[in-house]
Design a protein around this motif. Structure first.
Motif, mmCIF file in Angstrom:
data_model
loop_
_atom_site.group_PDB
_atom_site.id
_atom_site.type_symbol
_atom_site.label_atom_id
_atom_site.label_comp_id
_atom_site.label_asym_id
_atom_site.label_seq_id
_atom_site.Cartn_x
_atom_site.Cartn_y
_atom_site.Cartn_z
ATOM 1 N N GLN A 1 -14.045 8.132 8.085
ATOM 2 C CA GLN A 1 -13.051 7.571 7.161
ATOM 3 C C GLN A 1 -12.331 6.362 7.756
ATOM 4 O O GLN A 1 -11.420 5.816 7.108
ATOM 5 N N GLN A 2 -12.693 5.933 8.979
ATOM 6 C CA GLN A 2 -11.941 4.882 9.645
ATOM 7 C C GLN A 2 -12.039 3.549 8.913
ATOM 8 O O GLN A 2 -11.063 2.794 8.834
ATOM 9 N N ARG B 1 -9.687 3.696 5.910
ATOM 10 C CA ARG B 1 -8.290 3.643 6.332
ATOM 11 C C ARG B 1 -7.925 2.233 6.789
ATOM 12 O O ARG B 1 -6.823 1.742 6.498
ATOM 13 N N ALA B 2 -8.852 1.562 7.475
ATOM 14 C CA ALA B 2 -8.580 0.195 7.927
ATOM 15 C C ALA B 2 -8.428 -0.756 6.742
ATOM 16 O O ALA B 2 -7.565 -1.648 6.742
ATOM 17 N N SER C 1 -15.228 10.140 -0.215
ATOM 18 C CA SER C 1 -14.450 10.284 0.999
ATOM 19 C C SER C 1 -13.820 11.667 1.023
ATOM 20 O O SER C 1 -14.092 12.502 0.156
ATOM 21 N N ASP D 1 -8.007 11.993 8.546
ATOM 22 C CA ASP D 1 -8.235 11.204 9.755
ATOM 23 C C ASP D 1 -9.519 11.688 10.423
ATOM 24 O O ASP D 1 -9.504 12.485 11.357
ATOM 25 N N LEU E 1 -7.349 0.049 3.760
ATOM 26 C CA LEU E 1 -6.091 0.340 3.075
ATOM 27 C C LEU E 1 -4.890 -0.157 3.868
ATOM 28 O O LEU E 1 -3.877 -0.559 3.284
ATOM 29 N N VAL E 2 -4.988 -0.145 5.180
ATOM 30 C CA VAL E 2 -3.877 -0.620 6.001
ATOM 31 C C VAL E 2 -3.698 -2.124 5.855
ATOM 32 O O VAL E 2 -2.579 -2.648 5.909
ATOM 33 N N THR F 1 -2.624 5.829 3.162
ATOM 34 C CA THR F 1 -3.449 6.392 4.235
ATOM 35 C C THR F 1 -3.016 7.805 4.608
ATOM 36 O O THR F 1 -3.783 8.541 5.238
ATOM 37 N N PRO G 1 2.652 5.687 2.772
ATOM 38 C CA PRO G 1 1.407 4.878 2.720
ATOM 39 C C PRO G 1 0.258 5.720 2.173
ATOM 40 O O PRO G 1 0.193 6.930 2.387
ATOM 41 N N GLY H 1 0.793 -1.209 0.000
ATOM 42 C CA GLY H 1 0.000 0.000 0.000
ATOM 43 C C GLY H 1 0.832 1.270 0.000
ATOM 44 O O GLY H 1 0.311 2.342 0.358
ATOM 45 N N ILE I 1 -5.459 10.254 3.197
ATOM 46 C CA ILE I 1 -6.856 10.162 3.617
ATOM 47 C C ILE I 1 -7.013 10.918 4.936
ATOM 48 O O ILE I 1 -6.227 10.738 5.873
#
Length: 697
Positions: A375-376, A379-380, A398, A371, A382-383, A366, A364, A340, A369
């Protein structure tokens, strides 16, 4: 003799050598011709690949031009309101919005389906009202939207239908599926925007959807491209040759678009390659054996160098073209590695995020994106790259984070790319700040318009109340004026006769007193007759009606007026029906209506030299019709004829309540009455009452 023998010996040695040279020349010439044809074929193949890539790119761009429309419609506030509660005004508002959006976007049609798949709003609502009568619940694009996906469905052409593709998006209300926003684009609309190559085919399930020549459309591929022949070239590559319906042999190159299921095919005429081969053969046969061998060697060497150069140029050209497409696209594009991390970012994305390539490489995704709590989940996801349960993300709304800390709304898409053994991902970013700004402006405009509509409605209601009050006051004024005038004379006469009677009583003259009392009684009867009309005017609709024959009800009325007809010498034309005409009414009120109409008609022809009345009684469809025509002076103002206290008679001859009472009675009987002037002169009154078809026992 010895010289001749030597010459013959040389000749005998030369003939085999000549034969060898000729054979080598023929073989070299044939080889040269074959090589020239193969080279031309490779050129055609390379050009066809370039045209195929251009065609695929154009198709992708054309589809991308319409992909955002269903999402745009699904976010409209009026669409959400319509799906919650369907009203005629809301249907018209959303249909007008779809009509304008359809016109601006250039699509064929746009419509909104409810959760059962029935259309509730349609952009072409002015021309196709029957569209609302067809359910779309079984259609693939509705089923895709029902699953929460952005649908894409291609309808194969059949008969006069030229084919179309449908884009859909789900509409959610309070987290539940409320309906689907759908956009239809006819395939014929894509044809003008495709590259104007010589021949191309766009097919689905072996059926041609679009073609450079319209005569090929809607035909199976097997009817257009026949007898496939694979030809191997000198470099080991192969080409596929096919025959067209007219017998022409062409080079066929195609690619299958996996996500759409479409197959794009381009055709190249090979007559040029064949002509090049024949030319090479002719040139080879024209030279000498030695020169031919030398030229063949030099040409072969040159062709090899040229082929390598063309190959390098083609590779460089393809690389430059790919870089140009990525760098000049109006969408931010970012490539990620398996973890990523950012490996490439195009200029548009660098401009969107306000950063340079060196600042973002190996960062990354993220980091771009915002915070924020909403958006959580993104982000999760993508992580956790890479993941076996990875699902591509398409046009997710988003919030992005610029390098200076500011944010902007975006449409975020993430899809995997197959490049070797390592997984890579492609991210597309679309800045939707203008769209959000436009949505806010549209919302403000809608709020202002709604406020203005409420104010206008309130003003109209107040104006209507004032008009009703003014009309009431005018009616009371006319009634008061008429009553004062009509009652004033009898009251004056009553006071006079009472004074005379008192004087007679004082003188004890009782003989004339009885005559005065009779006159007083007549005056009170006259005043009672005037007030009786007011009582009739206030008469209410009876509780229960009976079945009444209009033919029978008219007979006593005509007998009542027989003496009037004779005295005024009125010519009455009336053909009595042989069959009864039954209506729901009561005998007294029907006779009152007929009597009032005939009385007015007799008054209208009172001063005519040859008075004439025409009475007609018929049954038309579901209504009983009574028509009364006269040859009098006609009506001055038919629009005010049935208003209370309106009369054209002289003062003292009537209060103007007769026709108003008639209209009230007819309205209570669920009927209508109309008055008009005849073209040849005179007036016509038409009375319509609902029929009772069943004959009463």
């Amino acid at each position: 003799m010895q010289v001749d023998a030597i010459e013959m010996s040389k000749s005998s040695r030369f003939v085999p050598l000549l034969l060898v040279v000729v054979m080598l020349s023929l073989a070299g010439t044939w080889q040269l011709g074959q090589y020239a044809r193969d080279w031309s074929m490779r050129q055609l193949k390379t050009e066809g690949e370039d045209r195929l890539l251009d065609t695929v790119s154009e198709i992708r761009l054309l589809l991308a031009r319409f992909r955002y429309l269903p999402f745009l419609i699904s976010q409209n506030k009026d669409v959400h309101t319509l799906l919650k509660a369907q009203t005629p005004n809301q249907v018209e508002t959303v249909s007008r919005f779809l009509e304008q959006t359809n016109l601006v976007a250039g699509s064929t049609a746009q419509f909104v389906l409810n959760r059962e798949g029935w259309p509730v709003a349609f952009s072409n609502w002015r021309e196709q009202q029957d569209f609302y009568q067809v359910s779309h619940s079984a259609s693939p694009y509705f089923q895709q939207a029902l699953k929460g996906d952005q649908g894409l469905y291609i309808a194969i052409p059949e008969g006069p239908f030229r084919g179309a593709f449908y884009l859909s998006a789900p509409v959610y209300a309070a987290g539940n599926f409320a309906g689907a926003a759908t956009v239809r684009v006819d395939l014929s609309q894509l044809r003008p925007d495709l590259p104007q190559v010589r021949d191309y085919l766009l097919s689905l399930q072996d059926k041609i959807l679009l073609a450079s020549q319209t005569k090929w459309q809607q035909r199976p591929m097997a009817e257009v491209l026949k007898a496939a022949q694979v030809q191997q070239l000198s470099d080991g590559s192969t080409v596929e040759l096919r025959y067209l319906p007219d017998g022409q042999r062409v080079l066929s190159q195609s690619v299958l678009l996996d996500d759409l299921g479409w197959r794009v095919t381009v055709l190249s005429d090979i007559s040029t390659a064949q002509r090049v081969g024949r030319t090479a053969v002719l040139y080879g046969l024209g030279g000498s054996v030695a020169l031919l061998l030398l030229l063949l060697y030099l040409r072969e060497r040159h062709l090899k160098n040229l082929s390598r150069q063309e190959t390098r140029q083609a590779l460089e050209r393809n690389a430059r073209q790919q870089r140009r497409i990525i760098n000049t696209t109006q969408v931010g594009m970012i490539t990620l590695d398996a973890q990523g991390r950012i490996t490439f970012i195009n200029p548009m994305a660098r401009q969107q995020f306000g950063a340079e390539m060196s600042q973002l490489l190996q960062q990354p995704i993220t980091a771009l994106i915002a915070d924020q709590p909403e958006q959580q989940s993104l982000r999760a996801a993508l992580v956790s790259l890479p993941s076996a349960s990875f699902t591509p993300i398409t046009a997710l709304e988003s919030v992005a984070l610029r390098q200076d800390g500011r944010t902007f709304p975006m449409l975020f898409s993430l899809k995997p790319m197959e490049q070797g053994v390592n997984a890579t991902y492609l991210v597309t970013v679309i800045d939707i700040t203008p769209r959000k700004r436009a949505e806010k402006a549209l919302q403000r405009a809608n709020d202002q318009l709604e406020h203005k509509v409420k104010e206008r409605t309130r003003a109209l209601e107040e104006a209507q109340s004032e008009l009703v009050q003014a009309e009431k006051m005018a009616a009371l004024g006319r009634m008061s004026s008429a009553l004062v005038h009509e009652l004033n004379q009898p009251l004056t006469a009553l006071r006079t006769y009472i004074a005379i009677s008192r004087a007679l009583i004082a003188r004890e003259e009782t003989v004339q007193l009885g005559q005065n009392l009779d006159l007083i009684d007549d005056l009170t009867g006259r005043m009672a007759q005037m007030t009786r009309q007011l009582k009739t005017f206030a008469f209410k609709k009876p509780e229960q009606l009976i079945t009444l024959d209009l033919v029978t009800a008219l007979d006593p009325v005509l007998q009542l007026f027989a003496e009037t007809f004779r005295q005024q010498q009125i010519d009455v034309v009336y053909e009595r029906p042989t069959e009864p005409i039954y209506v729901a009414a009561d005998n007294a009120r029907i006779e009152q209506v007929l009597t009032n109409l005939i009385t007015n008609a007799c008054d209208a022809v009172a001063e005519v030299a040859a008075p004439r009345l025409v009475l007609t009684l018929t049954a038309d469809s579901d209504m009983g019709r009574f028509s009364l025509q006269d040859n009098g002076c006609g009506l001055a103002d038919p629009s005010q004829l049935f208003e209370p206290f309106y009369t054209t008679k002289k003062m003292g001859e009537g209060l103007g309540l007769g026709l108003s009472i008639v209209r009230t009675i007819v309205r209570d009987l669920d009927g209508t009455i109309q008055a008009s002037n005849r073209p040849e002169g005179g007036a016509c009154f038409t009375l319509l009452l609902p029929l009772i078809k069943e004959r009463p026992e």
